[in-house]
Design a protein around this motif. Structure first.
Motif, PDB file in Angstrom:
ATOM      1  N   LEU A 147       0.831  -1.210   0.000  1.00  8.20           N
ATOM      2  CA  LEU A 147       0.000   0.000   0.000  1.00  8.20           C
ATOM      3  C   LEU A 147       0.866   1.262   0.000  1.00  8.20           C
ATOM      4  O   LEU A 147       0.503   2.269  -0.619  1.00  8.20           O
ATOM      5  CB  LEU A 147      -0.923   0.012   1.232  1.00  8.20           C
ATOM      6  CG  LEU A 147      -1.878  -1.167   1.394  1.00  8.20           C
ATOM      7  CD1 LEU A 147      -2.817  -0.921   2.572  1.00  8.20           C
ATOM      8  CD2 LEU A 147      -2.663  -1.414   0.122  1.00  8.20           C
ATOM      9  N   GLY A 148       1.995   1.214   0.714  1.00  6.02           N
ATOM     10  CA  GLY A 148       2.893   2.380   0.754  1.00  6.02           C
ATOM     11  C   GLY A 148       3.382   2.740  -0.634  1.00  6.02           C
ATOM     12  O   GLY A 148       3.390   3.919  -1.028  1.00  6.02           O
ATOM     13  N   PHE A 149       3.785   1.721  -1.388  1.00  9.51           N
ATOM     14  CA  PHE A 149       4.276   1.979  -2.737  1.00  9.51           C
ATOM     15  C   PHE A 149       3.131   2.478  -3.635  1.00  9.51           C
ATOM     16  O   PHE A 149       3.333   3.375  -4.476  1.00  9.51           O
ATOM     17  CB  PHE A 149       4.922   0.722  -3.324  1.00  9.51           C
ATOM     18  CG  PHE A 149       5.520   0.947  -4.677  1.00  9.51           C
ATOM     19  CD1 PHE A 149       6.518   1.884  -4.862  1.00  9.51           C
ATOM     20  CD2 PHE A 149       5.068   0.231  -5.783  1.00  9.51           C
ATOM     21  CE1 PHE A 149       7.073   2.118  -6.124  1.00  9.51           C
ATOM     22  CE2 PHE A 149       5.604   0.444  -7.039  1.00  9.51           C
ATOM     23  CZ  PHE A 149       6.613   1.389  -7.214  1.00  9.51           C
ATOM     24  N   ALA A 150       1.943   1.937  -3.452  1.00  8.87           N
ATOM     25  CA  ALA A 150       0.796   2.399  -4.259  1.00  8.87           C
ATOM     26  C   ALA A 150       0.536   3.891  -4.015  1.00  8.87           C
ATOM     27  O   ALA A 150       0.281   4.661  -4.952  1.00  8.87           O
ATOM     28  CB  ALA A 150      -0.450   1.585  -3.905  1.00  8.87           C
ATOM     29  N   MET A 151       0.618   4.314  -2.757  1.00 11.72           N
ATOM     30  CA  MET A 151       0.404   5.738  -2.456  1.00 11.72           C
ATOM     31  C   MET A 151       1.562   6.579  -2.985  1.00 11.72           C
ATOM     32  O   MET A 151       1.347   7.679  -3.523  1.00 11.72           O
ATOM     33  CB  MET A 151       0.220   5.933  -0.944  1.00 11.72           C
ATOM     34  CG  MET A 151      -1.087   5.342  -0.445  1.00 11.72           C
ATOM     35  SD  MET A 151      -1.392   5.646   1.301  1.00 11.72           S
ATOM     36  CE  MET A 151      -0.373   4.362   2.038  1.00 11.72           C
ATOM     37  N   ALA A 152       2.782   6.048  -2.855  1.00 12.19           N
ATOM     38  CA  ALA A 152       3.946   6.775  -3.375  1.00 12.19           C
ATOM     39  C   ALA A 152       3.806   6.993  -4.886  1.00 12.19           C
ATOM     40  O   ALA A 152       4.114   8.078  -5.402  1.00 12.19           O
ATOM     41  CB  ALA A 152       5.224   5.997  -3.061  1.00 12.19           C
ATOM     42  N   ARG A 165      14.557  -2.781   3.901  1.00  8.48           N
ATOM     43  CA  ARG A 165      15.295  -3.490   2.846  1.00  8.48           C
ATOM     44  C   ARG A 165      15.688  -2.527   1.725  1.00  8.48           C
ATOM     45  O   ARG A 165      14.842  -2.091   0.935  1.00  8.48           O
ATOM     46  CB  ARG A 165      14.434  -4.627   2.296  1.00  8.48           C
ATOM     47  CG  ARG A 165      14.227  -5.730   3.325  1.00  8.48           C
ATOM     48  CD  ARG A 165      13.242  -6.759   2.844  1.00  8.48           C
ATOM     49  NE  ARG A 165      11.885  -6.248   2.788  1.00  8.48           N
ATOM     50  CZ  ARG A 165      10.908  -6.756   2.031  1.00  8.48           C
ATOM     51  NH1 ARG A 165      11.139  -7.790   1.266  1.00  8.48           N
ATOM     52  NH2 ARG A 165       9.704  -6.226   2.051  1.00  8.48           N
ATOM     53  N   MET A 166      16.990  -2.226   1.665  1.00  6.55           N
ATOM     54  CA  MET A 166      17.455  -1.220   0.713  1.00  6.55           C
ATOM     55  C   MET A 166      17.238  -1.666  -0.741  1.00  6.55           C
ATOM     56  O   MET A 166      16.909  -0.846  -1.588  1.00  6.55           O
ATOM     57  CB  MET A 166      18.942  -0.920   0.976  1.00  6.55           C
ATOM     58  CG  MET A 166      19.395   0.421   0.452  1.00  6.55           C
ATOM     59  SD  MET A 166      18.389   1.796   1.141  1.00  6.55           S
ATOM     60  CE  MET A 166      19.043   3.167   0.229  1.00  6.55           C
ATOM     61  N   ASP A 167      17.407  -2.972  -1.032  1.00  3.02           N
ATOM     62  CA  ASP A 167      17.232  -3.446  -2.408  1.00  3.02           C
ATOM     63  C   ASP A 167      15.796  -3.178  -2.885  1.00  3.02           C
ATOM     64  O   ASP A 167      15.562  -2.719  -4.007  1.00  3.02           O
ATOM     65  CB  ASP A 167      17.597  -4.943  -2.540  1.00  3.02           C
ATOM     66  CG  ASP A 167      16.831  -5.832  -1.553  1.00  3.02           C
ATOM     67  OD1 ASP A 167      16.446  -5.342  -0.467  1.00  3.02           O
ATOM     68  OD2 ASP A 167      16.612  -7.018  -1.868  1.00  3.02           O
ATOM     69  N   VAL A 168      14.848  -3.418  -2.003  1.00  6.35           N
ATOM     70  CA  VAL A 168      13.433  -3.208  -2.347  1.00  6.35           C
ATOM     71  C   VAL A 168      13.146  -1.715  -2.543  1.00  6.35           C
ATOM     72  O   VAL A 168      12.464  -1.307  -3.492  1.00  6.35           O
ATOM     73  CB  VAL A 168      12.535  -3.790  -1.222  1.00  6.35           C
ATOM     74  CG1 VAL A 168      11.082  -3.406  -1.418  1.00  6.35           C
ATOM     75  CG2 VAL A 168      12.679  -5.303  -1.160  1.00  6.35           C
ATOM     76  N   LEU A 169      13.709  -0.894  -1.661  1.00  6.57           N
ATOM     77  CA  LEU A 169      13.484   0.561  -1.760  1.00  6.57           C
ATOM     78  C   LEU A 169      14.085   1.112  -3.042  1.00  6.57           C
ATOM     79  O   LEU A 169      13.480   1.953  -3.726  1.00  6.57           O
ATOM     80  CB  LEU A 169      14.123   1.279  -0.569  1.00  6.57           C
ATOM     81  CG  LEU A 169      13.514   1.017   0.809  1.00  6.57           C
ATOM     82  CD1 LEU A 169      14.397   1.620   1.895  1.00  6.57           C
ATOM     83  CD2 LEU A 169      12.108   1.589   0.899  1.00  6.57           C
ATOM     84  N   HIS A 178      15.611   5.592   1.908  1.00  9.76           N
ATOM     85  CA  HIS A 178      16.309   5.697   3.194  1.00  9.76           C
ATOM     86  C   HIS A 178      16.139   4.384   3.939  1.00  9.76           C
ATOM     87  O   HIS A 178      15.005   3.994   4.241  1.00  9.76           O
ATOM     88  CB  HIS A 178      15.708   6.817   4.051  1.00  9.76           C
ATOM     89  CG  HIS A 178      15.631   8.141   3.339  1.00  9.76           C
ATOM     90  ND1 HIS A 178      16.641   9.075   3.381  1.00  9.76           N
ATOM     91  CD2 HIS A 178      14.653   8.676   2.547  1.00  9.76           C
ATOM     92  CE1 HIS A 178      16.289  10.138   2.655  1.00  9.76           C
ATOM     93  NE2 HIS A 178      15.094   9.916   2.140  1.00  9.76           N
ATOM     94  N   ARG A 179      17.271   3.718   4.247  1.00  8.58           N
ATOM     95  CA  ARG A 179      17.142   2.480   5.009  1.00  8.58           C
ATOM     96  C   ARG A 179      16.865   2.815   6.469  1.00  8.58           C
ATOM     97  O   ARG A 179      17.613   3.599   7.071  1.00  8.58           O
ATOM     98  CB  ARG A 179      18.419   1.638   4.900  1.00  8.58           C
ATOM     99  CG  ARG A 179      18.163   0.181   5.201  1.00  8.58           C
ATOM    100  CD  ARG A 179      19.370  -0.652   4.870  1.00  8.58           C
ATOM    101  NE  ARG A 179      20.379  -0.533   5.916  1.00  8.58           N
ATOM    102  CZ  ARG A 179      20.291  -1.116   7.106  1.00  8.58           C
ATOM    103  NH1 ARG A 179      19.247  -1.882   7.395  1.00  8.58           N
ATOM    104  NH2 ARG A 179      21.255  -0.974   7.989  1.00  8.58           N
TER     105      ARG A 179
END
Ligand code: HXC
Length: 287
Positions: free
Chosen positions: A21-26, A42-46, A64-65
């Motif tokens: 949901l966070g990514f959807a809002m972003a 998780r830096m790879d995911v971010l 930001h990790r």
């Protein structure tokens, strides 16, 4: 639905913004011109999420990790954003942790894992960002993602239900305390919007099982489950720069599901020891 420049000049932090949901809002906020900051463990995911925001929307986006369970690291990250990029204009408290368990089986560490993320961590971020806004006399907007069980309670996710209810109380309390400073706090209580992280931990045996998904769709008054676009649109509306009189509200976004069907997970009353053991094993494998 929105002017495509609505968020031009806005800088928004989304906790747990790399997935779900966070990514959807972003995505929605980036598509409307916001500079977006994502934090998570998780830096790879971010970094992958940031690449997508830049590639698809031409957005300014930064990773930001951070584990929000550390108040010290939260303060450092917020300070760093202010120094390197400038003031945030909005915060989305989306990061969460959860798994289903019979309450009598929960270890104290398990209780802490969830409440330290949801209840304490969300407070750390809200306070750190609020302190910056207040010390500089800046307005701001906070949107916290809770869930419909702040009204109904929910069996088998008691640490989450307790913690999310706390965030609902924080939203109402700070709306009054910080409103005079131009800082608004609101919340969204979403119903079922399937994401990999939540499905793996809350419905481990069901996952994407077609019959179960179809049944949930049929049970919903709108005959469908939620989508990222639904929460993205409501978040964009609630945080919109001109939306300055919406304050202290928790808005349910569930197609009417809670009104029709009440609390979640009541069907788990029928689970036996083997079902619970399987749920725990599967949820613990989730990444
Ligand atoms: C029982 C469990 C468990 C499980 C962990 N534990 N998973 N107990 N059943 N399925 C116990 C462990 O045994 C340990 O206790 C303690 O919890 C800490 O576990 P760790 O794995 O060391 O914790 P950590 O790596 O910090 O992971 C935190 C987590 C994990 C919350 C446990 O699930 C996580 O990282 N979740 C983040 C993503 C997420 O949960 N997404 C779903 C959000 S859905 P012992 O005693 O053994 O040491 C949501 C609901 C609202 O928030 C939905 C809104 C729409």
């Amino acid at each position: 639905m929105f002017d495509t420049n609505l968020y031009r000049g806005q800088r928004v932090l989304v906790t747990g913004g790399g997935t779900g949901l966070g990514f959807a809002m972003a995505c929605k906020l980036a598509s409307l011109g916001a500079e977006v900051h994502l934090c998570g463990r998780r830096m790879d995911v971010l970094e992958q999420a940031v690449r997508t925001l830049k590639g698809e929307f031409g957005a300014k986006a930064f990773a930001h990790r951070l584990d929000i369970r550390s108040a010290e690291h939260v303060a450092q990250m917020v300070e760093g954003i202010w120094q390197l990029h400038g003031p945030l204009t909005a915060l989305v408290n989306n990061a969460a942790g959860n798994f289903v368990s019979r309450t009598e089986d929960l270890s104290i560490n398990g209780f802490h894992a969830i409440s330290d993320i949801v209840f304490r961590g969300t407070f750390y971020v809200t306070q750190a960002v609020g302190k910056q806004w207040i010390s500089q006399g800046l307005p701001g907007a906070v949107l916290s993602i809770v869930v419909t069980w702040v009204d109904t309670g929910s069996p088998f996710v008691v640490p989450s239900a307790m913690s999310k209810a706390g965030l609902d109380a924080m939203t109402k309390s700070l709306a009054v305390e910080w409103g005079p400073k131009g800082i608004r706090l609101n919340a969204i209580a979403p119903g079922v919007i399937p994401t990999q992280g939540a499905s793996a931990r809350l419905r481990p045996q069901i996952g994407g099982n077609e019959d179960a998904v179809n049944q949930r769709q049929r049970d919903n008054p709108m005959r469908r489950l939620g989508a990222g676009e639904d929460i993205g649109n409501l978040a964009a509306y609630m945080l919109a720069p001109g939306n300055t009189w919406l304050n202290g509200q928790t808005i349910t976004l569930d197609g009417g599901d809670a009104l029709a069907n009440g609390a979640y997970f009541t069907d788990y009353q029928a689970w036996n020891d083997a079902d619970w053991a399987q749920a725990k094993a599967l949820a613990k494998e989730a990444r």
